[in-house]
Design an enzyme around this catalytic site. Structure first.
Site, PDB file in Angstrom:
ATOM      1  N   GLY A  67       4.400   1.806  -0.168  1.00 42.16           N
ATOM      2  CA  GLY A  67       5.737   2.004  -0.717  1.00 42.16           C
ATOM      3  C   GLY A  67       6.379   0.667  -0.990  1.00 42.16           C
ATOM      4  O   GLY A  67       5.708  -0.299  -1.346  1.00 42.16           O
ATOM      5  N   ASP A  87      -6.168  -5.984   9.161  1.00 39.18           N
ATOM      6  CA  ASP A  87      -5.852  -6.259   7.741  1.00 39.18           C
ATOM      7  C   ASP A  87      -5.150  -7.607   7.632  1.00 39.18           C
ATOM      8  O   ASP A  87      -4.146  -7.757   6.928  1.00 39.18           O
ATOM      9  CB  ASP A  87      -4.981  -5.137   7.163  1.00 39.18           C
ATOM     10  CG  ASP A  87      -4.918  -5.200   5.634  1.00 39.18           C
ATOM     11  OD1 ASP A  87      -5.797  -5.855   5.024  1.00 39.18           O
ATOM     12  OD2 ASP A  87      -3.995  -4.599   5.056  1.00 39.18           O
ATOM     13  N   ARG A  99       0.800  -1.214   0.000  1.00 43.61           N
ATOM     14  CA  ARG A  99       0.000   0.000   0.000  1.00 43.61           C
ATOM     15  C   ARG A  99       0.839   1.273   0.000  1.00 43.61           C
ATOM     16  O   ARG A  99       0.549   2.224  -0.676  1.00 43.61           O
ATOM     17  CB  ARG A  99      -0.827   0.010   1.290  1.00 43.61           C
ATOM     18  CG  ARG A  99      -2.261  -0.302   1.117  1.00 43.61           C
ATOM     19  CD  ARG A  99      -2.873  -0.322   2.474  1.00 43.61           C
ATOM     20  NE  ARG A  99      -1.862  -0.856   3.428  1.00 43.61           N
ATOM     21  CZ  ARG A  99      -2.152  -1.338   4.615  1.00 43.61           C
ATOM     22  NH1 ARG A  99      -3.369  -1.344   5.009  1.00 43.61           N
ATOM     23  NH2 ARG A  99      -1.221  -1.815   5.422  1.00 43.61           N
TER      24      ARG A  99
HETATM   25  N1  LIG Z   1      10.275  -8.736   6.881  1.00 40.24           N
HETATM   26  C1  LIG Z   1      10.017  -9.142   5.649  1.00 40.24           C
HETATM   27  N2  LIG Z   1      10.719 -10.171   5.113  1.00 40.24           N
HETATM   28  C2  LIG Z   1      10.430 -10.569   3.853  1.00 40.24           C
HETATM   29  N3  LIG Z   1       9.485 -10.029   3.081  1.00 40.24           N
HETATM   30  C3  LIG Z   1       8.757  -9.004   3.559  1.00 40.24           C
HETATM   31  C4  LIG Z   1       8.993  -8.498   4.865  1.00 40.24           C
HETATM   32  N4  LIG Z   1       8.144  -7.512   5.084  1.00 40.24           N
HETATM   33  C5  LIG Z   1       7.399  -7.384   3.978  1.00 40.24           C
HETATM   34  N5  LIG Z   1       7.764  -8.272   3.051  1.00 40.24           N
HETATM   35  C6  LIG Z   1       7.172  -8.397   1.702  1.00 40.24           C
HETATM   36  O1  LIG Z   1       6.654  -7.135   1.305  1.00 40.24           O
HETATM   37  C7  LIG Z   1       5.248  -7.191   1.138  1.00 40.24           C
HETATM   38  C8  LIG Z   1       4.608  -5.910   1.617  1.00 40.24           C
HETATM   39  O2  LIG Z   1       4.895  -5.716   2.995  1.00 40.24           O
HETATM   40  P1  LIG Z   1       3.820  -5.081   3.983  1.00 40.24           P
HETATM   41  O3  LIG Z   1       4.457  -4.890   5.300  1.00 40.24           O
HETATM   42  O4  LIG Z   1       2.567  -5.879   3.929  1.00 40.24           O
HETATM   43  O5  LIG Z   1       3.620  -3.671   3.302  1.00 40.24           O
HETATM   44  P2  LIG Z   1       2.295  -2.876   2.954  1.00 40.24           P
HETATM   45  O6  LIG Z   1       1.893  -2.163   4.180  1.00 40.24           O
HETATM   46  O7  LIG Z   1       2.787  -1.937   1.907  1.00 40.24           O
HETATM   47  O8  LIG Z   1       1.272  -3.871   2.505  1.00 40.24           O
HETATM   48  C9  LIG Z   1       4.800  -8.416   1.920  1.00 40.24           C
HETATM   49  O9  LIG Z   1       3.628  -8.970   1.386  1.00 40.24           O
HETATM   50  C10 LIG Z   1       5.979  -9.343   1.738  1.00 40.24           C
HETATM   51  O10 LIG Z   1       5.909  -9.991   0.485  1.00 40.24           O
HETATM   52 MG   LIG Z   2       0.620  -5.484   3.461  1.00 41.48          MG
END
Ligand SMILES: Nc1ncnc2c1ncn2[C@@H]1O[C@H](COP(=O)(O)OP(=O)(O)O)[C@@H](O)[C@H]1O
Ligand SMILES: [Mg+2]
Length: 497
Positions: A211, A327, A209
């Site tokens: 970045g 979420d 969402r």
């Molecule tokens: N700590 C992590 N290790 C590996 N992949 C990650 C990690 N954090 C996020 N990701 C990858 O990035 C994607 C988006 O992260 P997320 O925290 O859900 O961000 P957003 O708030 O933008 O949805 C996740 O679905 C995953 O695929």
């Molecule tokens: Mg997410």
């Protein structure tokens, strides 16, 4: 400067301007020039006593000798010894200067100051100058000391950075230090900042969402860096705030390391640094692999443990508030190397303030991912004043995640392809209205195949899902109940956690 001195100076200047270089004066010693002299300065007449005899002197004083201005030494009188008169028009020193008296009462004198006044006039400014100089030196030294003290605090305060960030410390060490030091909410902010600013970004691993998510390197180890755009500062702040809720750390919740906002002059970079999990999200993992019964139980039980910890309120000073995720979905759950889940993306979470029975931010009606929204969220009947409503909505979403996992479970050689919940009932990126029709009006839920009944684990999973999907939120299972059921199952199935 007294009025008299000012008048004298003005007179001197006037005389000089008016007469130019040719001020003419009487001169007692100038036999050759008929007792006259010329000067660019002043005429002077003086009366004094020499060996008891009264003496009279009239001379020219050159401009260069009229120092200091306003009160030339040549024009000074001394009480009882000498009366002097300086003047600035032609032959003005022809006057009779009276004999000096003890009282120094001659009113025509250029200066009526006695030695005490003279000393005061000279010593006063000198004293003042010394005082100013001393104050200056003191202030300078004080500033220097304060500055070097500050420098030391920032650079090498042994109580702070130094201990935390000793060269050989890994992230695991830092987190261990933190959890044993009794600070239950996160690393000190200056350590967070120092760690964040020494990370080297490697590659993009996800987009969401707000970045991008990057893999980064810190002291040889991997970290994940979620980078928010400057417009999303509030989301960045909120997620960092939630992760730093006291006592939130849990093996099944993504391990938070640092938050940093770095202003590079043009824009602000907002970073959230966390543990890196190479398998990525549960969504990615299930797309790539099918899982064994043991694998399924591990994923499901660890996810329930993480959610139960998130939901649970722990009382006391070392307690934590209840937190609802809002979420929950397979893209916001990560898979660890050991096959267990870590719940991530806490940006939309809300905390319960149980003393006042309020929620820590004004919750908006419908946030989260439409596909995973509980029926009461879709039709807006959710009671937002009641914190438990949000927990119940999380449980509905957990049921959908369990369905995604169970479909990929390889039992007796059969497993299904990966699919998102409601894949067969709504289009990709469904509208709220499309979801509401299916989930609320038609009361449809993902299909639980009959053959799951033949395997105890899949039977239990199917039963849990149905009990997560009740239209009535309050009737659903709790995370703790699910955790207990699956713990029992893991014992029966001899799963090593
Ligand atoms: N700590 C992590 N290790 C590996 N992949 C990650 C990690 N954090 C996020 N990701 C990858 O990035 C994607 C988006 O992260 P997320 O925290 O859900 O961000 P957003 O708030 O933008 O949805 C996740 O679905 C995953 O695929
Ligand atoms: Mg997410």
């Amino acid at each position: 400067m007294s009025l008299k001195e000012i008048a004298l100076t003005l007179l001197a200047l006037f005389g000089l301007v008016a007469v130019g270089n040719a001020l003419r004066c009487n001169c007692t010693n100038c036999e050759k020039t008929s007792y006259e002299c010329e000067t660019d300065g002043a005429c002077m007449a003086s009366t004094y006593f020499n060996q008891g005899k009264e003496q009279h002197v009239r001379i020219c004083i050159d401009r260069d000798n009229l120092v200091p201005p306003g009160q030339p030494f040549y024009c000074l009188s001394a009480e009882g010894l000498l009366n002097t008169h300086c003047c600035y028009v032609d032959y003005c020193n022809s006057i009779e200067v009276p004999v000096p008296t003890k009282e120094g009462d001659w009113s025509g004198s250029a200066s009526s100051w006695g030695p005490v006044e003279l000393v005061a006039v000279i010593a006063g400014p000198v004293f003042l100058l010394c005082v100013l100089l001393m104050v200056g030196v003191f202030l300078f030294q004080y500033h220097q000391r304060a500055y070097s003290h500050r420098q030391r605090l920032e650079v090498e305060d042994p109580s702070c950075d130094h201990l935390y960030l000793a060269k050989d410390k890994t992230l695991q060490d830092l987190i261990y230090d933190m959890s044993t030091s009794g600070s239950g909410s996160g690393l000190p902010l200056f350590v967070q900042r120092t760690v964040a600013r020494t990370i080297v970004l490697q590659e993009i691993i996800g987009k969401g969402r707000f970045g991008e998510v990057w893999r980064g390197k810190w002291r040889g180890g991997d970290v994940a860096v979620k980078i928010f755009s400057s417009r999303e500062e509030r989301s960045w702040f909120r997620e960092a705030e939630i992760y730093q809720t006291i006592m939130l750390r849990h093996e099944n919740i993504l391990g938070f390391i640092a938050a940093d906002n770095k202003d590079n002059g043009t824009w602000t970079q907002l970073w959230l640094v966390s543990d890196y999990h190479e398998h990525g999200s549960l969504f990615d993992y299930l797309n790539r692999y099918s899982v064994t019964i043991e694998g399924m139980i591990k994923l499901a039980l660890s996810a329930a443990s993480g959610l139960a910890h998130l939901h649970m309120e722990i009382l006391g000073t070392q307690g934590k508030p209840g937190i609802a995720h809002r979420d929950l979905k397979s893209k916001n759950i990560l898979v660890k190397k050991n096959g267990m889940c870590a719940i991530a993306d806490l940006g939309l979470a809300v905390r319960h303030e149980s003393i006042t029975d309020t929620i820590d931010i004004a919750p908006n009606q419908r946030v989260g991912t439409k596909r995973y929204m509980a029926p009461e969220v879709l039709d807006e009947t959710i009671n937002m004043k009641h914190f438990d409503s949000f927990k119940c909505a999380d449980i509905y979403a957990l049921g959908l995640v369990y369905w995604e996992i169970a479909r990929r479970c390889n039992a007796g050689g059969i497993h299904e392809e990966y699919q998102l919940p409601y894949y067969d009932l709504v289009p990709s990126d469904p509208a709220i209205e499309e979801m509401r029709k299916v989930v609320c009006d038609q009361k449809l839920r993902p299909n639980v195949p009959n053959w799951w009944q033949s395997y105890e684990s899949l039977r239990v999973m199917g039963k849990i899902m149905r009990e997560c999907w009740y239209a009535n939120g309050a009737a659903r299972l709790t995370a703790l109940r699910i955790k207990k059921t699956l713990s029992q199952l893991s014992v029966e199935e001899d799963v090593k956690m």
